[in-house]
Design a protein around this motif. Structure first.
Motif, PDB file in Angstrom:
ATOM      1  N   ALA A   1      88.722  37.937 -11.338  1.00  0.00           N
ATOM      2  CA  ALA A   1      89.531  38.255 -10.153  1.00  0.00           C
ATOM      3  C   ALA A   1      90.650  37.224  -9.977  1.00  0.00           C
ATOM      4  O   ALA A   1      91.785  37.577  -9.641  1.00  0.00           O
ATOM      5  CB  ALA A   1      88.646  38.308  -8.908  1.00  0.00           C
ATOM      6  N   GLU A   2      90.346  35.955 -10.216  1.00  0.00           N
ATOM      7  CA  GLU A   2      91.374  34.911 -10.115  1.00  0.00           C
ATOM      8  C   GLU A   2      92.466  35.158 -11.152  1.00  0.00           C
ATOM      9  O   GLU A   2      93.657  35.064 -10.848  1.00  0.00           O
ATOM     10  CB  GLU A   2      90.758  33.529 -10.340  1.00  0.00           C
ATOM     11  CG  GLU A   2      91.780  32.409 -10.273  1.00  0.00           C
ATOM     12  CD  GLU A   2      91.214  31.036 -10.578  1.00  0.00           C
ATOM     13  OE1 GLU A   2      92.031  30.108 -10.704  1.00  0.00           O
ATOM     14  OE2 GLU A   2      89.983  30.877 -10.696  1.00  0.00           O
ATOM     15  N   LEU A   3      92.076  35.499 -12.380  1.00  0.00           N
ATOM     16  CA  LEU A   3      93.054  35.778 -13.434  1.00  0.00           C
ATOM     17  C   LEU A   3      93.940  36.960 -13.059  1.00  0.00           C
ATOM     18  O   LEU A   3      95.163  36.904 -13.224  1.00  0.00           O
ATOM     19  CB  LEU A   3      92.334  36.052 -14.764  1.00  0.00           C
ATOM     20  CG  LEU A   3      93.240  36.442 -15.934  1.00  0.00           C
ATOM     21  CD1 LEU A   3      94.240  35.341 -16.246  1.00  0.00           C
ATOM     22  CD2 LEU A   3      92.387  36.792 -17.150  1.00  0.00           C
ATOM     23  N   GLU A   4      93.341  38.014 -12.541  1.00  0.00           N
ATOM     24  CA  GLU A   4      94.117  39.194 -12.142  1.00  0.00           C
ATOM     25  C   GLU A   4      95.106  38.847 -11.030  1.00  0.00           C
ATOM     26  O   GLU A   4      96.254  39.295 -11.046  1.00  0.00           O
ATOM     27  CB  GLU A   4      93.190  40.331 -11.715  1.00  0.00           C
ATOM     28  CG  GLU A   4      92.447  40.957 -12.889  1.00  0.00           C
ATOM     29  CD  GLU A   4      91.339  41.913 -12.476  1.00  0.00           C
ATOM     30  OE1 GLU A   4      91.143  42.155 -11.262  1.00  0.00           O
ATOM     31  OE2 GLU A   4      90.656  42.417 -13.390  1.00  0.00           O
ATOM     32  N   GLN A   5      94.669  38.033 -10.066  1.00  0.00           N
ATOM     33  CA  GLN A   5      95.548  37.641  -8.959  1.00  0.00           C
ATOM     34  C   GLN A   5      96.706  36.792  -9.486  1.00  0.00           C
ATOM     35  O   GLN A   5      97.858  37.029  -9.148  1.00  0.00           O
ATOM     36  CB  GLN A   5      94.750  36.878  -7.895  1.00  0.00           C
ATOM     37  CG  GLN A   5      95.482  36.669  -6.592  1.00  0.00           C
ATOM     38  CD  GLN A   5      96.510  35.545  -6.617  1.00  0.00           C
ATOM     39  OE1 GLN A   5      96.328  34.535  -7.300  1.00  0.00           O
ATOM     40  NE2 GLN A   5      97.590  35.710  -5.882  1.00  0.00           N
ATOM     41  N   LEU A   6      96.404  35.803 -10.323  1.00  0.00           N
ATOM     42  CA  LEU A   6      97.457  34.935 -10.843  1.00  0.00           C
ATOM     43  C   LEU A   6      98.424  35.701 -11.739  1.00  0.00           C
ATOM     44  O   LEU A   6      99.637  35.486 -11.688  1.00  0.00           O
ATOM     45  CB  LEU A   6      96.850  33.768 -11.635  1.00  0.00           C
ATOM     46  CG  LEU A   6      96.096  32.713 -10.831  1.00  0.00           C
ATOM     47  CD1 LEU A   6      95.445  31.704 -11.766  1.00  0.00           C
ATOM     48  CD2 LEU A   6      97.007  32.025  -9.837  1.00  0.00           C
TER      49      LEU A   6
ATOM     50  N   GLY B   1      99.150  38.865 -11.661  1.00  0.00           N
ATOM     51  CA  GLY B   1      99.897  39.886 -10.929  1.00  0.00           C
ATOM     52  C   GLY B   1     100.668  39.301  -9.772  1.00  0.00           C
ATOM     53  O   GLY B   1     101.825  38.873  -9.918  1.00  0.00           O
ATOM     54  N   GLU B   2     100.029  39.252  -8.608  1.00  0.00           N
ATOM     55  CA  GLU B   2     100.679  38.768  -7.393  1.00  0.00           C
ATOM     56  C   GLU B   2     101.181  37.335  -7.533  1.00  0.00           C
ATOM     57  O   GLU B   2     102.248  36.991  -7.012  1.00  0.00           O
ATOM     58  CB  GLU B   2      99.697  38.828  -6.216  1.00  0.00           C
ATOM     59  CG  GLU B   2      99.293  40.218  -5.809  1.00  0.00           C
ATOM     60  CD  GLU B   2      98.177  40.179  -4.763  1.00  0.00           C
ATOM     61  OE1 GLU B   2      98.072  39.172  -4.025  1.00  0.00           O
ATOM     62  OE2 GLU B   2      97.420  41.150  -4.701  1.00  0.00           O
TER      63      GLU B   2
ATOM     64  N   ALA C   1     107.930  33.855  -9.046  1.00  0.00           N
ATOM     65  CA  ALA C   1     109.273  34.309  -9.451  1.00  0.00           C
ATOM     66  C   ALA C   1     110.177  34.416  -8.228  1.00  0.00           C
ATOM     67  O   ALA C   1     111.362  34.052  -8.277  1.00  0.00           O
ATOM     68  CB  ALA C   1     109.179  35.649 -10.175  1.00  0.00           C
ATOM     69  N   ARG C   2     109.625  34.880  -7.103  1.00  0.00           N
ATOM     70  CA  ARG C   2     110.391  34.979  -5.861  1.00  0.00           C
ATOM     71  C   ARG C   2     110.806  33.582  -5.385  1.00  0.00           C
ATOM     72  O   ARG C   2     111.949  33.354  -4.996  1.00  0.00           O
ATOM     73  CB  ARG C   2     109.557  35.697  -4.789  1.00  0.00           C
ATOM     74  CG  ARG C   2     110.321  35.937  -3.476  1.00  0.00           C
ATOM     75  CD  ARG C   2     109.426  36.430  -2.364  1.00  0.00           C
ATOM     76  NE  ARG C   2     108.326  35.522  -2.031  1.00  0.00           N
ATOM     77  CZ  ARG C   2     108.458  34.360  -1.380  1.00  0.00           C
ATOM     78  NH1 ARG C   2     109.636  33.936  -0.995  1.00  0.00           N
ATOM     79  NH2 ARG C   2     107.402  33.611  -1.119  1.00  0.00           N
ATOM     80  N   LYS C   3     109.874  32.621  -5.437  1.00  0.00           N
ATOM     81  CA  LYS C   3     110.183  31.250  -5.012  1.00  0.00           C
ATOM     82  C   LYS C   3     111.282  30.639  -5.884  1.00  0.00           C
ATOM     83  O   LYS C   3     112.188  29.973  -5.379  1.00  0.00           O
ATOM     84  CB  LYS C   3     108.931  30.365  -5.102  1.00  0.00           C
ATOM     85  CG  LYS C   3     107.926  30.581  -4.020  1.00  0.00           C
ATOM     86  CD  LYS C   3     106.766  29.614  -4.209  1.00  0.00           C
ATOM     87  CE  LYS C   3     105.674  29.812  -3.195  1.00  0.00           C
ATOM     88  NZ  LYS C   3     104.546  28.890  -3.436  1.00  0.00           N
ATOM     89  N   ILE C   4     111.190  30.875  -7.193  1.00  0.00           N
ATOM     90  CA  ILE C   4     112.201  30.330  -8.106  1.00  0.00           C
ATOM     91  C   ILE C   4     113.559  30.948  -7.816  1.00  0.00           C
ATOM     92  O   ILE C   4     114.576  30.247  -7.761  1.00  0.00           O
ATOM     93  CB  ILE C   4     111.774  30.553  -9.577  1.00  0.00           C
ATOM     94  CG1 ILE C   4     110.574  29.658  -9.908  1.00  0.00           C
ATOM     95  CG2 ILE C   4     112.935  30.290 -10.537  1.00  0.00           C
ATOM     96  CD1 ILE C   4     109.918  29.944 -11.241  1.00  0.00           C
ATOM     97  N   GLU C   5     113.588  32.252  -7.598  1.00  0.00           N
ATOM     98  CA  GLU C   5     114.849  32.942  -7.322  1.00  0.00           C
ATOM     99  C   GLU C   5     115.465  32.455  -6.010  1.00  0.00           C
ATOM    100  O   GLU C   5     116.669  32.195  -5.932  1.00  0.00           O
ATOM    101  CB  GLU C   5     114.642  34.457  -7.290  1.00  0.00           C
ATOM    102  CG  GLU C   5     115.913  35.249  -7.182  1.00  0.00           C
ATOM    103  CD  GLU C   5     116.922  34.947  -8.288  1.00  0.00           C
ATOM    104  OE1 GLU C   5     118.138  34.937  -7.992  1.00  0.00           O
ATOM    105  OE2 GLU C   5     116.512  34.706  -9.436  1.00  0.00           O
ATOM    106  N   GLU C   6     114.642  32.277  -4.972  1.00  0.00           N
ATOM    107  CA  GLU C   6     115.148  31.780  -3.685  1.00  0.00           C
ATOM    108  C   GLU C   6     115.719  30.373  -3.842  1.00  0.00           C
ATOM    109  O   GLU C   6     116.774  30.051  -3.299  1.00  0.00           O
ATOM    110  CB  GLU C   6     114.034  31.774  -2.638  1.00  0.00           C
ATOM    111  CG  GLU C   6     113.677  33.142  -2.118  1.00  0.00           C
ATOM    112  CD  GLU C   6     112.494  33.109  -1.149  1.00  0.00           C
ATOM    113  OE1 GLU C   6     111.957  32.014  -0.858  1.00  0.00           O
ATOM    114  OE2 GLU C   6     112.102  34.194  -0.690  1.00  0.00           O
ATOM    115  N   ALA C   7     115.009  29.538  -4.599  1.00  0.00           N
ATOM    116  CA  ALA C   7     115.482  28.163  -4.806  1.00  0.00           C
ATOM    117  C   ALA C   7     116.753  28.144  -5.646  1.00  0.00           C
ATOM    118  O   ALA C   7     117.659  27.341  -5.404  1.00  0.00           O
ATOM    119  CB  ALA C   7     114.387  27.334  -5.471  1.00  0.00           C
ATOM    120  N   ARG C   8     116.833  29.034  -6.622  1.00  0.00           N
ATOM    121  CA  ARG C   8     118.010  29.119  -7.489  1.00  0.00           C
ATOM    122  C   ARG C   8     119.256  29.468  -6.664  1.00  0.00           C
ATOM    123  O   ARG C   8     120.348  28.976  -6.946  1.00  0.00           O
ATOM    124  CB  ARG C   8     117.749  30.185  -8.557  1.00  0.00           C
ATOM    125  CG  ARG C   8     118.758  30.176  -9.678  1.00  0.00           C
ATOM    126  CD  ARG C   8     118.413  31.206 -10.733  1.00  0.00           C
ATOM    127  NE  ARG C   8     117.515  30.584 -11.692  1.00  0.00           N
ATOM    128  CZ  ARG C   8     116.603  31.236 -12.390  1.00  0.00           C
ATOM    129  NH1 ARG C   8     116.453  32.522 -12.245  1.00  0.00           N
ATOM    130  NH2 ARG C   8     115.859  30.603 -13.253  1.00  0.00           N
TER     131      ARG C   8
END
Length: 161
Positions: A19-24, A26-27, A33-40
């Motif tokens: 379950a941890e692997l699936e969460q990491l 996916g979500e 990626a969202r955090k990196i894009e916002e920071a970029r």
């Protein structure tokens, strides 16, 4: 070519790690990626602390994903061992060494989840020496420094999370 040895996991630990692997995978990846894009979007990447922190977090997450993939791929899944006093992976074992008692889990540290319980692999020198022995047995193993260490098994109970 390296060969990774199988690790014993209880079904419960396997399910939790899957379950941890699936969460990491996916979500987790979407969020980072969202955090990196916002920071970029904040501008100059050389002096952008938020960007570098997000990239570092991404690196750690990807390392954990690889670790989980390898662990789950090489896992031997078993039921919690029976409460029969025989030492095997998945047991909390109390031994006497050097006149002191020590309690630990025999198996993979992932079984113990977030407990403070010390863990010894069944592949370690001590783990291999006590694996399959019964409460009351005394055995010995050679430590990395070459000394022979005697161990008496006092208790062996199945781990319960």
């Amino acid at each position: 070519m390296t060969e990774t040895a199988a690790s014993f996991l209880t079904q419960e630990a396997y399910d939790r790690l899957k379950a941890e692997l699936e969460q990491l995978s996916g979500e987790g990846r979407i969020e980072i990626a969202r955090k990196i894009e916002e920071a970029r979007e904040e501008g100059d990447l050389k002096e952008n602390g938020g960007y570098h922190a997000a990239r570092e977090e991404q690196g750690k997450m990807e390392a954990r994903i690889r670790q989980l993939q390898e662990l789950l791929h090489n896992a031997v899944i078993g039921e919690t061992p029976p409460d029969d006093g025989i030492v095997e992976p998945g047991m909390v074992v109390t031994v006497e060494m050097f006149g002191d008692e020590e309690t630990f889990l025999l198996g993979n540290r992932e079984i113990a989840d977030d407990t403070d319980l010390q863990v010894f692999s069944e592949k370690s020198a001590m783990g291999a020496a006590i694996n399959g022995k019964s409460v009351g047995d005394t055995t010995s193993y050679e430590a990395p420094n070459g000394k022979t260490i005697e161990v008496k098994i006092l208790k062996a109970k199945p781990y319960k999370s």
